[in-house]
Enzyme design. Structure first.
Site, PDB file in Angstrom:
ATOM      1  N   GLY A  21       0.799  -1.225   0.000  1.00  0.00           N
ATOM      2  CA  GLY A  21       0.000   0.000   0.000  1.00  0.00           C
ATOM      3  C   GLY A  21       0.829   1.271   0.000  1.00  0.00           C
ATOM      4  O   GLY A  21       1.864   1.374  -0.661  1.00  0.00           O
ATOM      5  N   ILE A  22       0.354   2.245   0.753  1.00  0.00           N
ATOM      6  CA  ILE A  22       1.019   3.552   0.804  1.00  0.00           C
ATOM      7  C   ILE A  22       2.447   3.406   1.330  1.00  0.00           C
ATOM      8  O   ILE A  22       3.382   4.029   0.807  1.00  0.00           O
ATOM      9  CB  ILE A  22       0.188   4.515   1.684  1.00  0.00           C
ATOM     10  CG1 ILE A  22      -1.154   4.824   0.999  1.00  0.00           C
ATOM     11  CG2 ILE A  22       0.959   5.787   1.977  1.00  0.00           C
ATOM     12  CD1 ILE A  22      -2.161   5.563   1.879  1.00  0.00           C
ATOM     13  N   ASP A  62       4.885  -6.879  14.771  1.00  0.00           N
ATOM     14  CA  ASP A  62       3.501  -6.426  14.963  1.00  0.00           C
ATOM     15  C   ASP A  62       3.589  -5.155  15.805  1.00  0.00           C
ATOM     16  O   ASP A  62       4.077  -5.192  16.946  1.00  0.00           O
ATOM     17  CB  ASP A  62       2.706  -7.518  15.685  1.00  0.00           C
ATOM     18  CG  ASP A  62       1.242  -7.149  15.882  1.00  0.00           C
ATOM     19  OD1 ASP A  62       0.925  -5.937  15.986  1.00  0.00           O
ATOM     20  OD2 ASP A  62       0.409  -8.065  15.964  1.00  0.00           O
ATOM     21  N   VAL A  63       3.114  -4.053  15.265  1.00  0.00           N
ATOM     22  CA  VAL A  63       3.294  -2.779  15.973  1.00  0.00           C
ATOM     23  C   VAL A  63       2.506  -2.707  17.283  1.00  0.00           C
ATOM     24  O   VAL A  63       2.795  -1.862  18.132  1.00  0.00           O
ATOM     25  CB  VAL A  63       2.925  -1.561  15.093  1.00  0.00           C
ATOM     26  CG1 VAL A  63       3.896  -1.423  13.928  1.00  0.00           C
ATOM     27  CG2 VAL A  63       1.474  -1.598  14.629  1.00  0.00           C
ATOM     28  N   TYR A 156     -11.969   4.740  14.125  1.00  0.00           N
ATOM     29  CA  TYR A 156     -10.868   5.064  13.210  1.00  0.00           C
ATOM     30  C   TYR A 156     -10.650   6.573  13.177  1.00  0.00           C
ATOM     31  O   TYR A 156      -9.520   7.057  13.285  1.00  0.00           O
ATOM     32  CB  TYR A 156     -11.189   4.534  11.812  1.00  0.00           C
ATOM     33  CG  TYR A 156     -10.136   4.850  10.765  1.00  0.00           C
ATOM     34  CD1 TYR A 156      -9.054   3.995  10.557  1.00  0.00           C
ATOM     35  CD2 TYR A 156     -10.219   6.001   9.976  1.00  0.00           C
ATOM     36  CE1 TYR A 156      -8.092   4.281   9.594  1.00  0.00           C
ATOM     37  CE2 TYR A 156      -9.261   6.295   9.015  1.00  0.00           C
ATOM     38  CZ  TYR A 156      -8.195   5.430   8.826  1.00  0.00           C
ATOM     39  OH  TYR A 156      -7.245   5.732   7.866  1.00  0.00           O
ATOM     40  N   LYS A 160      -7.245   8.684  14.328  1.00  0.00           N
ATOM     41  CA  LYS A 160      -6.456   9.530  13.439  1.00  0.00           C
ATOM     42  C   LYS A 160      -6.410  10.979  13.952  1.00  0.00           C
ATOM     43  O   LYS A 160      -5.416  11.687  13.748  1.00  0.00           O
ATOM     44  CB  LYS A 160      -7.004   9.462  12.019  1.00  0.00           C
ATOM     45  CG  LYS A 160      -6.782   8.091  11.358  1.00  0.00           C
ATOM     46  CD  LYS A 160      -5.302   7.771  11.208  1.00  0.00           C
ATOM     47  CE  LYS A 160      -5.057   6.503  10.416  1.00  0.00           C
ATOM     48  NZ  LYS A 160      -3.625   6.199  10.235  1.00  0.00           N
ATOM     49  N   VAL A 189      -7.466   6.552  -1.019  1.00  0.00           N
ATOM     50  CA  VAL A 189      -6.330   6.103  -1.825  1.00  0.00           C
ATOM     51  C   VAL A 189      -6.506   4.618  -2.120  1.00  0.00           C
ATOM     52  O   VAL A 189      -6.920   3.838  -1.246  1.00  0.00           O
ATOM     53  CB  VAL A 189      -5.010   6.338  -1.049  1.00  0.00           C
ATOM     54  CG1 VAL A 189      -3.826   5.763  -1.804  1.00  0.00           C
ATOM     55  CG2 VAL A 189      -4.815   7.826  -0.778  1.00  0.00           C
TER      56      VAL A 189
HETATM   57  P1  NAP Z   1      -3.000  -1.185   3.692  1.00  0.00           P
HETATM   58  O1  NAP Z   1      -2.700  -1.359   2.250  1.00  0.00           O
HETATM   59  O2  NAP Z   1      -4.081  -1.964   4.328  1.00  0.00           O
HETATM   60  O3  NAP Z   1      -1.633  -1.387   4.487  1.00  0.00           O
HETATM   61  C1  NAP Z   1      -1.621  -1.336   5.878  1.00  0.00           C
HETATM   62  C2  NAP Z   1      -0.212  -1.535   6.349  1.00  0.00           C
HETATM   63  O4  NAP Z   1      -0.180  -1.463   7.777  1.00  0.00           O
HETATM   64  C3  NAP Z   1       0.350  -2.887   5.951  1.00  0.00           C
HETATM   65  O5  NAP Z   1       1.679  -2.731   5.559  1.00  0.00           O
HETATM   66  C4  NAP Z   1       0.243  -3.674   7.234  1.00  0.00           C
HETATM   67  O6  NAP Z   1       1.211  -4.675   7.387  1.00  0.00           O
HETATM   68  C5  NAP Z   1       0.473  -2.604   8.277  1.00  0.00           C
HETATM   69  N1  NAP Z   1      -0.071  -3.013   9.553  1.00  0.00           N
HETATM   70  C6  NAP Z   1      -1.372  -3.027   9.940  1.00  0.00           C
HETATM   71  N2  NAP Z   1      -1.476  -3.515  11.184  1.00  0.00           N
HETATM   72  C7  NAP Z   1      -0.218  -3.791  11.597  1.00  0.00           C
HETATM   73  C8  NAP Z   1       0.331  -4.327  12.788  1.00  0.00           C
HETATM   74  N3  NAP Z   1      -0.442  -4.674  13.831  1.00  0.00           N
HETATM   75  N4  NAP Z   1       1.672  -4.463  12.862  1.00  0.00           N
HETATM   76  C9  NAP Z   1       2.462  -4.128  11.818  1.00  0.00           C
HETATM   77  N5  NAP Z   1       2.000  -3.622  10.665  1.00  0.00           N
HETATM   78  C10 NAP Z   1       0.677  -3.480  10.562  1.00  0.00           C
HETATM   79  O7  NAP Z   1      -3.361   0.320   3.987  1.00  0.00           O
HETATM   80  P2  NAP Z   1      -2.880   1.706   3.360  1.00  0.00           P
HETATM   81  O8  NAP Z   1      -4.007   2.270   2.624  1.00  0.00           O
HETATM   82  O9  NAP Z   1      -1.564   1.560   2.702  1.00  0.00           O
HETATM   83  O10 NAP Z   1      -2.727   2.544   4.713  1.00  0.00           O
HETATM   84  C11 NAP Z   1      -1.492   3.046   5.183  1.00  0.00           C
HETATM   85  C12 NAP Z   1      -1.796   4.160   6.172  1.00  0.00           C
HETATM   86  O11 NAP Z   1      -2.518   5.198   5.483  1.00  0.00           O
HETATM   87  C13 NAP Z   1      -2.683   3.738   7.337  1.00  0.00           C
HETATM   88  O12 NAP Z   1      -2.244   4.382   8.519  1.00  0.00           O
HETATM   89  C14 NAP Z   1      -4.040   4.253   6.940  1.00  0.00           C
HETATM   90  O13 NAP Z   1      -4.873   4.475   8.045  1.00  0.00           O
HETATM   91  C15 NAP Z   1      -3.680   5.531   6.223  1.00  0.00           C
HETATM   92  N6  NAP Z   1      -4.710   6.024   5.323  1.00  0.00           N
HETATM   93  C16 NAP Z   1      -5.091   5.300   4.242  1.00  0.00           C
HETATM   94  C17 NAP Z   1      -6.080   5.805   3.409  1.00  0.00           C
HETATM   95  C18 NAP Z   1      -6.543   5.071   2.191  1.00  0.00           C
HETATM   96  O14 NAP Z   1      -7.517   5.525   1.556  1.00  0.00           O
HETATM   97  N7  NAP Z   1      -5.932   3.969   1.784  1.00  0.00           N
HETATM   98  C19 NAP Z   1      -6.675   7.034   3.688  1.00  0.00           C
HETATM   99  C20 NAP Z   1      -6.249   7.745   4.795  1.00  0.00           C
HETATM  100  C21 NAP Z   1      -5.256   7.231   5.601  1.00  0.00           C
HETATM  101  P3  NAP Z   1       0.852  -6.264   7.211  1.00  0.00           P
HETATM  102  O15 NAP Z   1       0.878  -6.493   5.731  1.00  0.00           O
HETATM  103  O16 NAP Z   1       1.929  -6.963   7.890  1.00  0.00           O
HETATM  104  O17 NAP Z   1      -0.516  -6.435   7.791  1.00  0.00           O
END
Ligand code: NAP
Length: 251
Positions: A21-22, A62-63, A156, A160, A189
């Site tokens: 992801g991001i 795991d965070v 959520y 944030k 995103v």
């Molecule tokens: P994503 O594709 O679901 O990726 C989430 C990431 O967080 C993964 O790398 C995952 O690792 C890691 N993660 C989750 N729980 C964890 C844990 N307990 N320990 C270690 N790693 C953990 O999501 P994303 O969209 O890229 O989101 C990245 C950030 O952007 C997040 O903080 C999210 O809230 C924020 N955000 C996203 C959006 C959006 O529209 N996508 C919008 C606003 C904000 P694993 O693969 O190991 O689970």
């Protein structure tokens, strides 16, 4: 003035959730910008493994485990000799009615999205203080500022909001000690987090119609913002929340 200020040559970055992801896009761009990158997450991905080499490594964690922050910071310093940049990116989302949102789901959101970034930043700031320099980027969300629709996700959003306020107060605390702290607030995103909603025609319609640019963001567009905030190009920016949402929060 120099474009060099947008580079990260020789800097060491720890990126949580840098495996997909991001976070993955941030890892890829930071490497291109000359950084050494420690990627952490729970599960290694082929994309993250492909990046690993002289300038990039993986540490599993795991965070939400209280032992993880010190361990991943120590692993970064051991492998690359320093920690200049922390990107607190790992996060999870969940939604549902407020009155039915049970304690287990509340704890999962709070532990992952707020307690963990707090602990990881706390661990990361120590070597930064010793060095007299550092950058922390917390990935927040537009959800910190508005209610989402059509899905309800108060836990959520509150988590944030805590990240945004942690950012401001950390920035205040460390501004005189060489450490800048900022947040990035993405809108919708394309990632694993949003793929269910994007595939849901009703949600997709509402999300798109409420985004003036009429499209979702890409992880690479978030990485561009992250690079600015973590590079010397943003040397006078601290305590800021950079919104990147295609105009979602303009109305
Ligand atoms: P994503 O594709 O679901 O990726 C989430 C990431 O967080 C993964 O790398 C995952 O690792 C890691 N993660 C989750 N729980 C964890 C844990 N307990 N320990 C270690 N790693 C953990 O999501 P994303 O969209 O890229 O989101 C990245 C950030 O952007 C997040 O903080 C999210 O809230 C924020 N955000 C996203 C959006 C959006 O529209 N996508 C919008 C606003 C904000 P694993 O693969 O190991 O689970």
């Amino acid at each position: 003035m120099s474009l060099q200020q947008f580079r990260l040559d020789g800097k060491v970055a720890l990126i949580t959730g840098g495996n997909r992801g991001i976070g993955l896009a941030i890892s890829q761009l930071f490497l291109q910008a000359g950084a050494k990158v420690m990627i952490t997450g729970r599960t290694p991905t082929p994309e993250a493994e492909a990046l690993c080499g002289d300038n990039c490594a993986w540490v599993q964690g795991d965070v939400t485990d209280p032992a993880t922050p010190d361990r991943i910071v120590a692993a970064t310093v051991k492998r690359f000799g320093a920690l200049d940049i922390l990107v607190n990116n790992a996060g999870i989302a969940d939604n549902g009615d407020f009155h039915d949102f049970d304690d287990a789901r509340l704890a999962a959101i709070t532990d992952t999205n707020f307690i963990a970034p707090f602990r990881i930043a706390r661990a990361a700031v120590k070597p930064m203080l010793a060095a007299g320099a550092g950058v922390v980027l917390n990935v927040g969300s537009i959800s910190a500022e508005v209610a989402n629709k059509p899905q309800l996700q108060v836990a959520y959003n509150a988590s944030k909001a805590a990240v945004h306020q942690m950012t401001r107060v950390m920035a205040f605390e460390y501004a005189g000690r060489g450490i800048r702290v900022n947040a990035l607030a993405p809108g919708y995103v394309v990632s694993d987090m949003t793929k269910g909603g994007i595939a849901n025609a009703a949600w997709n319609k509402v999300w798109t119609e409420n985004t003036p640019m009429g499209r979702f963001g890409q992880p690479e567009e978030m990485a561009n913002c992250a690079l600015f905030l973590c590079s010397p190009a943003s040397s006078y920016v601290t305590g800021a929340v950079l919104t990147a949402d295609g105009g979602y929060t303009t109305h």
